[in-house]
Motif scaffolding. Sequence first.
Motif, PDB file in Angstrom:
ATOM      1  N   THR A  38       0.840  -1.198   0.000  1.00 41.04           N
ATOM      2  CA  THR A  38       0.000   0.000   0.000  1.00 41.04           C
ATOM      3  C   THR A  38       0.875   1.247   0.000  1.00 41.04           C
ATOM      4  O   THR A  38       2.092   1.166   0.150  1.00 41.04           O
ATOM      5  CB  THR A  38      -0.889   0.023   1.257  1.00 41.04           C
ATOM      6  N   SER A  39       0.253   2.414  -0.108  1.00 36.12           N
ATOM      7  CA  SER A  39       1.035   3.653  -0.115  1.00 36.12           C
ATOM      8  C   SER A  39       1.780   3.833   1.211  1.00 36.12           C
ATOM      9  O   SER A  39       2.937   4.250   1.221  1.00 36.12           O
ATOM     10  CB  SER A  39       0.148   4.858  -0.410  1.00 36.12           C
ATOM     11  N   LEU A  40       1.149   3.508   2.319  1.00 35.05           N
ATOM     12  CA  LEU A  40       1.818   3.619   3.616  1.00 35.05           C
ATOM     13  C   LEU A  40       2.981   2.633   3.716  1.00 35.05           C
ATOM     14  O   LEU A  40       4.081   2.982   4.166  1.00 35.05           O
ATOM     15  CB  LEU A  40       0.830   3.390   4.759  1.00 35.05           C
ATOM     16  N   ARG A  41       2.766   1.422   3.272  1.00 37.46           N
ATOM     17  CA  ARG A  41       3.844   0.429   3.286  1.00 37.46           C
ATOM     18  C   ARG A  41       4.977   0.824   2.344  1.00 37.46           C
ATOM     19  O   ARG A  41       6.141   0.533   2.611  1.00 37.46           O
ATOM     20  CB  ARG A  41       3.312  -0.948   2.904  1.00 37.46           C
ATOM     21  N   THR A  42       4.625   1.497   1.251  1.00 43.81           N
ATOM     22  CA  THR A  42       5.651   1.955   0.315  1.00 43.81           C
ATOM     23  C   THR A  42       6.568   2.973   0.979  1.00 43.81           C
ATOM     24  O   THR A  42       7.796   2.933   0.795  1.00 43.81           O
ATOM     25  CB  THR A  42       5.013   2.553  -0.953  1.00 43.81           C
ATOM     26  N   VAL A  43       5.990   3.868   1.764  1.00 45.41           N
ATOM     27  CA  VAL A  43       6.811   4.855   2.484  1.00 45.41           C
ATOM     28  C   VAL A  43       7.741   4.140   3.458  1.00 45.41           C
ATOM     29  O   VAL A  43       8.945   4.424   3.507  1.00 45.41           O
ATOM     30  CB  VAL A  43       5.928   5.889   3.211  1.00 45.41           C
ATOM     31  N   ASP A  44       7.211   3.191   4.213  1.00 45.89           N
ATOM     32  CA  ASP A  44       8.047   2.430   5.145  1.00 45.89           C
ATOM     33  C   ASP A  44       9.150   1.665   4.404  1.00 45.89           C
ATOM     34  O   ASP A  44      10.302   1.612   4.850  1.00 45.89           O
ATOM     35  CB  ASP A  44       7.200   1.445   5.952  1.00 45.89           C
ATOM     36  N   PHE A  45       8.790   1.079   3.283  1.00 42.29           N
ATOM     37  CA  PHE A  45       9.733   0.341   2.439  1.00 42.29           C
ATOM     38  C   PHE A  45      10.842   1.272   1.951  1.00 42.29           C
ATOM     39  O   PHE A  45      12.033   0.950   2.036  1.00 42.29           O
ATOM     40  CB  PHE A  45       8.957  -0.284   1.278  1.00 42.29           C
ATOM     41  N   MET A  46      10.470   2.455   1.477  1.00 38.02           N
ATOM     42  CA  MET A  46      11.446   3.418   0.979  1.00 38.02           C
ATOM     43  C   MET A  46      12.404   3.857   2.084  1.00 38.02           C
ATOM     44  O   MET A  46      13.620   3.917   1.882  1.00 38.02           O
ATOM     45  CB  MET A  46      10.748   4.634   0.378  1.00 38.02           C
ATOM     46  N   VAL A  47      11.862   4.139   3.257  1.00 41.92           N
ATOM     47  CA  VAL A  47      12.704   4.564   4.383  1.00 41.92           C
ATOM     48  C   VAL A  47      13.689   3.451   4.748  1.00 41.92           C
ATOM     49  O   VAL A  47      14.877   3.703   4.949  1.00 41.92           O
ATOM     50  CB  VAL A  47      11.840   4.966   5.599  1.00 41.92           C
ATOM     51  N   GLU A  48      13.218   2.224   4.790  1.00 42.79           N
ATOM     52  CA  GLU A  48      14.115   1.114   5.116  1.00 42.79           C
ATOM     53  C   GLU A  48      15.175   0.925   4.032  1.00 42.79           C
ATOM     54  O   GLU A  48      16.347   0.664   4.337  1.00 42.79           O
ATOM     55  CB  GLU A  48      13.346  -0.187   5.329  1.00 42.79           C
ATOM     56  N   LEU A  49      14.792   1.059   2.773  1.00 44.04           N
ATOM     57  CA  LEU A  49      15.768   0.980   1.681  1.00 44.04           C
ATOM     58  C   LEU A  49      16.879   2.001   1.888  1.00 44.04           C
ATOM     59  O   LEU A  49      18.067   1.677   1.794  1.00 44.04           O
ATOM     60  CB  LEU A  49      15.108   1.260   0.334  1.00 44.04           C
ATOM     61  N   GLU A  50      16.468   3.249   2.130  1.00 42.24           N
ATOM     62  CA  GLU A  50      17.449   4.321   2.295  1.00 42.24           C
ATOM     63  C   GLU A  50      18.363   4.062   3.487  1.00 42.24           C
ATOM     64  O   GLU A  50      19.579   4.245   3.395  1.00 42.24           O
ATOM     65  CB  GLU A  50      16.741   5.666   2.430  1.00 42.24           C
ATOM     66  N   GLU A  51      17.788   3.623   4.595  1.00 37.69           N
ATOM     67  CA  GLU A  51      18.584   3.376   5.799  1.00 37.69           C
ATOM     68  C   GLU A  51      19.525   2.189   5.621  1.00 37.69           C
ATOM     69  O   GLU A  51      20.705   2.268   5.948  1.00 37.69           O
ATOM     70  CB  GLU A  51      17.670   3.151   6.998  1.00 37.69           C
ATOM     71  N   ARG A  52      19.010   1.091   5.119  1.00 39.69           N
ATOM     72  CA  ARG A  52      19.829  -0.123   5.014  1.00 39.69           C
ATOM     73  C   ARG A  52      20.874  -0.056   3.917  1.00 39.69           C
ATOM     74  O   ARG A  52      21.950  -0.630   4.043  1.00 39.69           O
ATOM     75  CB  ARG A  52      18.924  -1.341   4.796  1.00 39.69           C
ATOM     76  N   LEU A  53      20.535   0.643   2.827  1.00 42.34           N
ATOM     77  CA  LEU A  53      21.470   0.694   1.700  1.00 42.34           C
ATOM     78  C   LEU A  53      22.321   1.959   1.699  1.00 42.34           C
ATOM     79  O   LEU A  53      23.217   2.109   0.875  1.00 42.34           O
ATOM     80  CB  LEU A  53      20.705   0.564   0.375  1.00 42.34           C
ATOM     81  N   GLY A  54      22.022   2.875   2.630  1.00 48.06           N
ATOM     82  CA  GLY A  54      22.818   4.084   2.738  1.00 48.06           C
ATOM     83  C   GLY A  54      22.704   5.016   1.551  1.00 48.06           C
ATOM     84  O   GLY A  54      23.695   5.604   1.121  1.00 48.06           O
ATOM     85  N   VAL A  55      21.499   5.125   1.009  1.00 46.57           N
ATOM     86  CA  VAL A  55      21.253   6.010  -0.137  1.00 46.57           C
ATOM     87  C   VAL A  55      20.102   6.947   0.197  1.00 46.57           C
ATOM     88  O   VAL A  55      19.401   6.762   1.201  1.00 46.57           O
ATOM     89  CB  VAL A  55      20.908   5.212  -1.415  1.00 46.57           C
ATOM     90  N   GLU A  56      19.935   7.932  -0.661  1.00 46.54           N
ATOM     91  CA  GLU A  56      18.787   8.823  -0.525  1.00 46.54           C
ATOM     92  C   GLU A  56      18.164   8.997  -1.903  1.00 46.54           C
ATOM     93  O   GLU A  56      18.828   9.461  -2.839  1.00 46.54           O
ATOM     94  CB  GLU A  56      19.210  10.174   0.028  1.00 46.54           C
ATOM     95  N   LEU A  57      16.914   8.575  -2.027  1.00 42.10           N
ATOM     96  CA  LEU A  57      16.220   8.735  -3.302  1.00 42.10           C
ATOM     97  C   LEU A  57      15.833  10.195  -3.485  1.00 42.10           C
ATOM     98  O   LEU A  57      15.239  10.795  -2.592  1.00 42.10           O
ATOM     99  CB  LEU A  57      14.957   7.866  -3.340  1.00 42.10           C
ATOM    100  N   PRO A  58      16.161  10.776  -4.637  1.00 41.31           N
ATOM    101  CA  PRO A  58      15.762  12.160  -4.881  1.00 41.31           C
ATOM    102  C   PRO A  58      14.251  12.231  -5.104  1.00 41.31           C
ATOM    103  O   PRO A  58      13.618  11.244  -5.480  1.00 41.31           O
ATOM    104  CB  PRO A  58      16.527  12.525  -6.155  1.00 41.31           C
ATOM    105  N   GLU A  59      13.682  13.395  -4.860  1.00 45.55           N
ATOM    106  CA  GLU A  59      12.235  13.566  -5.008  1.00 45.55           C
ATOM    107  C   GLU A  59      11.729  13.101  -6.361  1.00 45.55           C
ATOM    108  O   GLU A  59      10.665  12.497  -6.448  1.00 45.55           O
ATOM    109  CB  GLU A  59      11.847  15.031  -4.789  1.00 45.55           C
TER     110      GLU A  59
END
Length: 86
Positions: A38-59
């Motif tokens: 879902t959209s909420l799970r997508t946000v959580d997924f994105m945050v975990e991706l950024e934290e675990r992989l050490g990246v920041e997705l641009p807007e």
Amino acid sequence: MDDVLRSVVEIAHRHLSPKAGAVLREDPDADLAALGLTSLRTVDFMVELEERLGVELPEEAIHAETFRTARTVADALRQLPRESAR
């Protein structure tokens, strides 16, 4: 499956039901929304991706097409410039 895609699948798996996660492991091109991301799970997924992989997705990379499948997420991550790493 390369390391980036494998990491995306493993992280996405934690945001899906066990059955949907099993489907994703077999088919990284499966539609994440259809699997229950879902959209909420997508946000959580994105945050975990950024934290675990050490990246920041641009807007400009944060849109539905990027998060359509595990493969599209991995493709977006591979396109990040090196300076996006934290």
